[in-house]
Design a protein around this motif. Sequence first.
Motif, mmCIF file in Angstrom:
data_model
loop_
_atom_site.group_PDB
_atom_site.id
_atom_site.type_symbol
_atom_site.label_atom_id
_atom_site.label_comp_id
_atom_site.label_asym_id
_atom_site.label_seq_id
_atom_site.Cartn_x
_atom_site.Cartn_y
_atom_site.Cartn_z
ATOM 1 N N HIS A 236 0.840 -1.189 0.000
ATOM 2 C CA HIS A 236 0.000 0.000 0.000
ATOM 3 C C HIS A 236 0.881 1.246 0.000
ATOM 4 O O HIS A 236 2.068 1.180 0.307
ATOM 5 N N THR B 261 3.062 8.509 -2.055
ATOM 6 C CA THR B 261 1.896 8.918 -2.822
ATOM 7 C C THR B 261 1.943 8.256 -4.190
ATOM 8 O O THR B 261 2.937 7.626 -4.555
ATOM 9 N N ASP B 262 0.893 8.440 -4.953
ATOM 10 C CA ASP B 262 0.858 7.947 -6.329
ATOM 11 C C ASP B 262 1.712 8.806 -7.262
ATOM 12 O O ASP B 262 1.830 8.499 -8.440
ATOM 13 N N SER C 22 -3.916 -1.701 -5.519
ATOM 14 C CA SER C 22 -4.656 -1.470 -6.766
ATOM 15 C C SER C 22 -4.910 -2.769 -7.521
ATOM 16 O O SER C 22 -5.887 -2.862 -8.275
ATOM 17 N N LYS D 77 -8.978 1.327 -5.597
ATOM 18 C CA LYS D 77 -7.720 1.796 -5.015
ATOM 19 C C LYS D 77 -6.667 1.983 -6.103
ATOM 20 O O LYS D 77 -6.659 1.262 -7.108
ATOM 21 N N THR D 78 -5.761 2.941 -5.894
ATOM 22 C CA THR D 78 -4.692 3.208 -6.864
ATOM 23 C C THR D 78 -3.301 2.967 -6.295
ATOM 24 O O THR D 78 -2.322 2.983 -7.039
ATOM 25 N N ASP D 79 -3.202 2.779 -4.992
ATOM 26 C CA ASP D 79 -1.890 2.622 -4.367
ATOM 27 C C ASP D 79 -1.344 1.198 -4.544
ATOM 28 O O ASP D 79 -2.123 0.278 -4.734
ATOM 29 N N PRO D 80 -0.047 1.062 -4.555
ATOM 30 C CA PRO D 80 0.987 2.014 -4.188
ATOM 31 C C PRO D 80 1.329 3.026 -5.289
ATOM 32 O O PRO D 80 2.190 3.870 -5.091
ATOM 33 N N GLY D 81 0.663 2.953 -6.411
ATOM 34 C CA GLY D 81 0.816 3.956 -7.453
ATOM 35 C C GLY D 81 1.858 3.592 -8.493
ATOM 36 O O GLY D 81 2.637 2.643 -8.332
ATOM 37 N N PRO D 82 1.888 4.349 -9.573
ATOM 38 C CA PRO D 82 2.779 4.036 -10.696
ATOM 39 C C PRO D 82 4.262 4.228 -10.390
ATOM 40 O O PRO D 82 5.108 3.730 -11.135
#
Length: 178
Positions: free
Chosen positions: A34, A120-121, A155, A162-167
């Motif tokens: 996450h 953050t993302d 994600s 959800k988008t985390d942990p992000g790109p």
Amino acid sequence: MRIVAGWMEGVRQVPTPFFNARKKPFNISLIVIHGISLPPGIFGGHYIDDLFTGTLDKNADPYFAGIYKLEVSTHLFINRQGIITQYVSFLDRAWHAGRSAYNGEVECNDFSVGIELEGTDFEAYTDKQYQSLNAAVKALRRTYPQIQNRIAGHSDIAPGRKTDPGPFFDFSKLSPDF
């Protein structure tokens, strides 16, 4: 790093009331990565501890008014400096994944370990975080061999929600050794 009776030795421990018993049969077979920062985009401070222990002050930041009553937790948190905090024993079920599925298995909290990275993302995680994450993953794989290479982002198990942990999380920096 060693895990004894569900607790990782040598890490900061801040127990939370937000957990429950894992379902039987006991089978830890997934790690969920996450990303979190509180307030969003701000690093450091005590707000993540406060969120996971139910002591977040709703007046400390306008964002907190919408989340201070949440009952959420994770097993591990790794801050930007690589310091690991454990909130929930691995033998217990942390409340990190919500409605989720991995390879057809639903309710990932039942069989996973949650690891939050401070981030953050929108920006890269630190080398110190990857070093600590790899040490933790190695200990978890050694203690719970059913994990094998089953590591997913939040994600991945809750797509669209959800988008985390992000790109900017780089899965290639996870060590294949265990």
